[in-house]
Design a protein around this motif. Structure first.
Motif, PDB file in Angstrom:
ATOM      1  N   THR A  75     -14.287  -7.936  -1.456  1.00 27.61           N
ATOM      2  CA  THR A  75     -15.311  -7.096  -2.076  1.00 27.61           C
ATOM      3  C   THR A  75     -14.784  -6.383  -3.314  1.00 27.61           C
ATOM      4  OG1 THR A  75     -14.768  -5.270  -0.587  1.00 27.61           O
ATOM      5  CG2 THR A  75     -16.553  -6.725   0.073  1.00 27.61           C
TER       6      THR A  75
ATOM      7  N   SER B 119     -13.263 -14.516  -4.890  1.00 26.42           N
ATOM      8  CA  SER B 119     -14.517 -14.946  -4.280  1.00 26.42           C
ATOM      9  C   SER B 119     -14.870 -14.248  -2.970  1.00 26.42           C
ATOM     10  CB  SER B 119     -14.498 -16.457  -4.052  1.00 26.42           C
ATOM     11  OG  SER B 119     -13.446 -16.792  -3.177  1.00 26.42           O
TER      12      SER B 119
ATOM     13  N   GLU C 249     -14.759  -8.835  -6.153  1.00 31.14           N
ATOM     14  CA  GLU C 249     -16.111  -9.048  -6.672  1.00 31.14           C
ATOM     15  C   GLU C 249     -16.518  -7.922  -7.613  1.00 31.14           C
ATOM     16  OE1 GLU C 249     -18.553  -9.592  -3.219  1.00 31.14           O
ATOM     17  OE2 GLU C 249     -17.673 -11.558  -2.782  1.00 31.14           O
TER      18      GLU C 249
ATOM     19  N   LYS D  14     -14.709  -8.501 -10.799  1.00 33.98           N
ATOM     20  CA  LYS D  14     -15.339  -9.616 -11.505  1.00 33.98           C
ATOM     21  C   LYS D  14     -16.613  -9.167 -12.212  1.00 33.98           C
ATOM     22  CE  LYS D  14     -16.816 -14.361 -10.841  1.00 33.98           C
ATOM     23  NZ  LYS D  14     -17.034 -15.442  -9.901  1.00 33.98           N
ATOM     24  N   ARG D  15     -17.421  -8.328 -11.565  1.00 32.31           N
ATOM     25  CA  ARG D  15     -18.637  -7.817 -12.204  1.00 32.31           C
ATOM     26  C   ARG D  15     -18.305  -6.993 -13.448  1.00 32.31           C
ATOM     27  NH1 ARG D  15     -20.719  -4.899  -7.727  1.00 32.31           N
ATOM     28  NH2 ARG D  15     -20.088  -6.344  -6.144  1.00 32.31           N
TER      29      ARG D  15
END
Length: 63
Positions: free
Chosen positions: A45, A42, A48, A51-52
């Motif tokens: 960076t 969460s 993230e 995760k994308r």
């Protein structure tokens, strides 16, 4: 992006930034594995970005 390219990107991100990450090891030491994992997903960076890529893979948005 193809599925293979997405997987290679994730592997590259993990090897480049996550291997030996000070924040991950410190959070794990101070607050536990669950907190460290949540932080990486969460607040980090790099997490993230990973995760994308995972979202694209699960949705099937690749050629």
């Amino acid at each position: 992006m193809t599925r293979k390219e997405l997987l290679l990107e994730v592997e590259d991100l993990l090897n480049t930034y996550c291997e030996g990450c000070f924040l991950k090891s410190q959070h794990r030491k101070d607050n536990g594995k669950r907190y460290a994992h949540k932080f990486c997903i969460s607040a980090c960076t790099v997490g993230e970005k990973i995760k994308r890529c995972g979202d694209k893979l699960s949705e099937g948005i690749f050629k």
